[in-house]
Motif scaffolding. Structure first.
Motif, PDB file in Angstrom:
ATOM      1  N   ARG A   1      49.263   0.433 -81.526  1.00 50.46           N
ATOM      2  CA  ARG A   1      49.757   0.069 -79.969  1.00 50.46           C
ATOM      3  C   ARG A   1      50.657  -0.801 -79.584  1.00 50.46           C
ATOM      4  NH1 ARG A   1      44.048  -1.651 -77.347  1.00 50.46           N
ATOM      5  NH2 ARG A   1      44.730  -3.298 -78.842  1.00 50.46           N
ATOM      6  N   GLY A   2      51.695  -0.312 -78.818  1.00 53.19           N
ATOM      7  CA  GLY A   2      52.492  -1.270 -78.512  1.00 53.19           C
ATOM      8  C   GLY A   2      53.954  -1.109 -79.255  1.00 53.19           C
ATOM      9  N   TYR A   3      53.685   0.168 -80.366  1.00 50.36           N
ATOM     10  CA  TYR A   3      54.799   0.321 -80.967  1.00 50.36           C
ATOM     11  C   TYR A   3      55.384   1.702 -80.724  1.00 50.36           C
ATOM     12  CZ  TYR A   3      54.148  -3.787 -83.929  1.00 50.36           C
ATOM     13  OH  TYR A   3      53.857  -4.904 -84.077  1.00 50.36           O
ATOM     14  N   SER A   4      56.659   2.207 -81.034  1.00 49.84           N
ATOM     15  CA  SER A   4      57.157   3.643 -80.862  1.00 49.84           C
ATOM     16  C   SER A   4      56.378   4.599 -82.030  1.00 49.84           C
ATOM     17  CB  SER A   4      58.563   3.623 -80.907  1.00 49.84           C
ATOM     18  OG  SER A   4      59.068   2.985 -79.928  1.00 49.84           O
ATOM     19  N   THR A   5      56.216   5.706 -81.786  1.00 48.42           N
ATOM     20  CA  THR A   5      55.673   6.552 -82.705  1.00 48.42           C
ATOM     21  C   THR A   5      56.989   7.042 -83.527  1.00 48.42           C
ATOM     22  OG1 THR A   5      54.164   7.480 -81.214  1.00 48.42           O
ATOM     23  CG2 THR A   5      54.894   8.973 -83.124  1.00 48.42           C
ATOM     24  N   THR A   6      56.870   6.792 -84.928  1.00 47.65           N
ATOM     25  CA  THR A   6      57.599   7.340 -85.953  1.00 47.65           C
ATOM     26  C   THR A   6      57.003   8.426 -86.807  1.00 47.65           C
ATOM     27  OG1 THR A   6      56.963   5.588 -87.666  1.00 47.65           O
ATOM     28  CG2 THR A   6      58.598   5.123 -85.758  1.00 47.65           C
TER      29      THR A   6
ATOM     30  N   THR B   1      58.899  -1.252 -87.485  1.00 48.17           N
ATOM     31  CA  THR B   1      60.140  -0.961 -88.169  1.00 48.17           C
ATOM     32  C   THR B   1      61.235  -2.210 -88.112  1.00 48.17           C
ATOM     33  OG1 THR B   1      61.013   0.145 -86.282  1.00 48.17           O
ATOM     34  CG2 THR B   1      59.904   1.505 -87.835  1.00 48.17           C
ATOM     35  N   GLY B   2      61.047  -2.990 -87.110  1.00 46.35           N
ATOM     36  CA  GLY B   2      61.953  -4.280 -87.021  1.00 46.35           C
ATOM     37  C   GLY B   2      61.833  -5.161 -88.073  1.00 46.35           C
ATOM     38  N   HIS B   3      60.736  -5.158 -88.619  1.00 47.32           N
ATOM     39  CA  HIS B   3      60.377  -6.227 -89.947  1.00 47.32           C
ATOM     40  C   HIS B   3      60.206  -5.688 -91.205  1.00 47.32           C
ATOM     41  CE1 HIS B   3      59.605  -8.458 -86.063  1.00 47.32           C
ATOM     42  NE2 HIS B   3      60.251  -9.303 -86.641  1.00 47.32           N
ATOM     43  N   TYR B   4      59.714  -4.621 -91.098  1.00 46.92           N
ATOM     44  CA  TYR B   4      59.343  -3.733 -92.343  1.00 46.92           C
ATOM     45  C   TYR B   4      60.045  -2.324 -92.549  1.00 46.92           C
ATOM     46  CZ  TYR B   4      55.365  -7.100 -91.964  1.00 46.92           C
ATOM     47  OH  TYR B   4      54.668  -8.165 -91.844  1.00 46.92           O
TER      48      TYR B   4
ATOM     49  N   GLU C   1      46.056  -2.403 -91.129  1.00 48.30           N
ATOM     50  CA  GLU C   1      47.151  -3.404 -91.622  1.00 48.30           C
ATOM     51  C   GLU C   1      48.449  -2.617 -92.127  1.00 48.30           C
ATOM     52  OE1 GLU C   1      47.282  -7.276 -92.451  1.00 48.30           O
ATOM     53  OE2 GLU C   1      46.036  -6.800 -90.645  1.00 48.30           O
ATOM     54  N   LEU C   2      48.035  -1.586 -92.882  1.00 49.46           N
ATOM     55  CA  LEU C   2      49.208  -0.725 -93.222  1.00 49.46           C
ATOM     56  C   LEU C   2      50.047  -0.022 -91.992  1.00 49.46           C
ATOM     57  CD1 LEU C   2      50.970   0.737 -95.394  1.00 49.46           C
ATOM     58  CD2 LEU C   2      49.181   2.406 -95.570  1.00 49.46           C
ATOM     59  N   LEU C   3      49.163   0.490 -90.962  1.00 52.56           N
ATOM     60  CA  LEU C   3      49.702   1.160 -89.877  1.00 52.56           C
ATOM     61  C   LEU C   3      50.645   0.192 -89.062  1.00 52.56           C
ATOM     62  CD1 LEU C   3      49.420   4.296 -88.853  1.00 52.56           C
ATOM     63  CD2 LEU C   3      47.974   3.448 -90.668  1.00 52.56           C
ATOM     64  N   HIS C   4      50.109  -0.855 -88.931  1.00 56.72           N
ATOM     65  CA  HIS C   4      50.879  -1.947 -88.089  1.00 56.72           C
ATOM     66  C   HIS C   4      52.096  -2.489 -88.875  1.00 56.72           C
ATOM     67  CE1 HIS C   4      51.688  -5.960 -85.884  1.00 56.72           C
ATOM     68  NE2 HIS C   4      51.904  -6.156 -86.793  1.00 56.72           N
TER      69      HIS C   4
END
Length: 422
Positions: A251-256, A333-336, A325-328
């Protein structure tokens, strides 16, 4: 075994109340002011399904509690909280098996219990915060838990006025399994950190040990089909919570493409656990429970359902923490990037939760087959539990894919093993 009472209409005549209670055309004869005991063909009622809805939220809150601070201390604390919530659910699963949940005063008891569970669930994310918020969350949690245990015993007492053996067991339960653990929980709510968690853990161990000691005396399972169905539904709820965790994590992230792939693979893991339970574990357990009689049935229900279903539910909740944790991590993508492995508690939880589930399934089959433990789920569970260090050295998405392969292989191989020994 308890049998369902006859419903009496206004003319004084009686008719047998079947699976659905009084006949549809006899609305006036529905017993509104007294508890109605169940028969062997009793099934889960809509009132019980409605009651279970609050546990959807409760399990979600446990995952929130774990994800907020994924450390070994918080993991142990989350397991303690889950064990307390599980005990609350089990109390009313046993009660609904001998007394219809949709008739008489029990419906009011159930609705009151739902309110208490909702209050308890709302406090779960802050239960280890030391009461620093507007309310003392740990104490509110404990008081709500105590109210649920008292409601359960009072309803049982009301339901069986002539059962001296059961009432003796209720008194023993109140003195050994409710009062001492509740006092420990109250004391623990005024501490923080390891002290609070260890005090609460001691309360849980005392509670479980006391029920194990008295669990074969006085209590009864009137409807084996209802009891098995009830526990199957709560396993389904836990699996549903693991799927919800996938959506919450991104939630709050773009779908990749990475998010899409991880979501689908996470669903496949849940599907494998679902298949294992409902096609290899649940049906043989229900058959064995149906064959058992008297105190032997009660002890089997206590061991297989009250105790050994906890690792199933707990395993799903812990695994949901790892998937979340993995999905987050994949979504951020800005940090991992996709080559990043999981670390710490999240790495262990990803495979370890599935391992708990597999070991719980193996233990259930061991208990229902007289000591013949199935090798495949036991070995698969051990491998998953030990896989934490390996997960920390491979990309997270690859680790999730490997877990999906392992769980699917366990389901397939166990099917062949069960067929060979049938």
């Amino acid at each position: 075994m308890t049998t369902e009472r006859d419903a009496t209409n206004d003319t004084g005549k009686t008719h047998p109340a079947g699976r659905g209670g009084p006949r549809r055309g006899d609305a006036r004869s529905t017993p509104r002011r007294r508890l109605v005991t169940t028969g062997a063909d009793h099934r889960v009622t809509p009132a019980e399904l409605f009651f279970d809805l609050v546990f959807v939220y409760a399990f979600t809150q446990v995952t929130v509690l774990l994800a907020a601070d994924p450390t070994p201390m918080r993991l142990l604390g989350g397991c303690v909280v889950l064990a307390l919530l599980w005990w609350c659910w089990c109390c009313f699963a046993w009660l609904g098996n001998v007394v219809r949940a949709d008739t008489g005063p029990l419906l009011g008891v159930l609705l009151t219990a739902m309110a208490a569970v909702l209050v308890v669930s709302l406090t779960v994310p802050e239960v280890f915060a030391g009461g620093d918020g507007d309310v003392n969350a740990p104490l509110i949690f404990v008081l709500g838990y105590g109210a649920l245990r008292v409601l359960h015993l009072v309803a049982y007492w009301m339901a069986h006025p002539g059962d001296d053996r059961l009432r003796s067991t209720i008194r023993t339960t109140a003195l050994t399994s409710v009062a001492p653990p509740f006092l420990l929980l109250v004391v623990g709510s005024f501490f923080t950190g390891w002290a609070q968690i260890l005090i609460w853990l001691a309360a849980v161990l005392i509670d479980y040990a006391a029920i194990y000691a008295t669990g074969g005396s006085g209590w009864r399972v009137a409807a084996p089909g209802h009891f098995a169905e009830r526990h199957g539904l709560i396993v389904m709820i836990a699996l549903g919570e693991s799927i919800i965790a996938i959506g919450v994590a991104v939630r709050g992230y773009s779908t990749t493409y990475g998010v899409l792939a991880a979501s689908v693979v996470g669903l496949l893991v849940s599907a494998a656990l679902w298949r294992l339970y409902f096609h290899r574990v649940a049906e043989p357990a229900e058959e064995e429970l149906t064959r058992a009689v008297d105190d032997g049935r009660t002890r089997l229900a206590r061991d297989v359902y009250t105790f050994l279903h906890l690792p199933l539910v707990g395993g799903v909740v812990v695994s949901a923490l790892g998937v979340k944790e993995l999905l987050h991590q994949i979504a951020d993508t800005g940090h991992y990037d996709l080559s990043e492995p999981l670390h710490g508690v999240g790495a262990w939880a990803l495979a370890g939760g599935a391992g708990l589930f597999l070991l719980g399934a193996a233990a259930i089959r061991w208990r229902t087959t007289g000591g013949r433990a199935p090798a495949v789920p036991a070995a698969g569970g051990a491998v998953c539990l030990a896989a934490g260090p390996a997960v920390e050295h491979v990309p997270g998405l690859a680790a999730l894919g490997a877990l999906a392969v392992v769980t699917a292989a366990v389901v397939w191989l166990y099917g062949r093993e069960a067929g060979a020994t049938a």
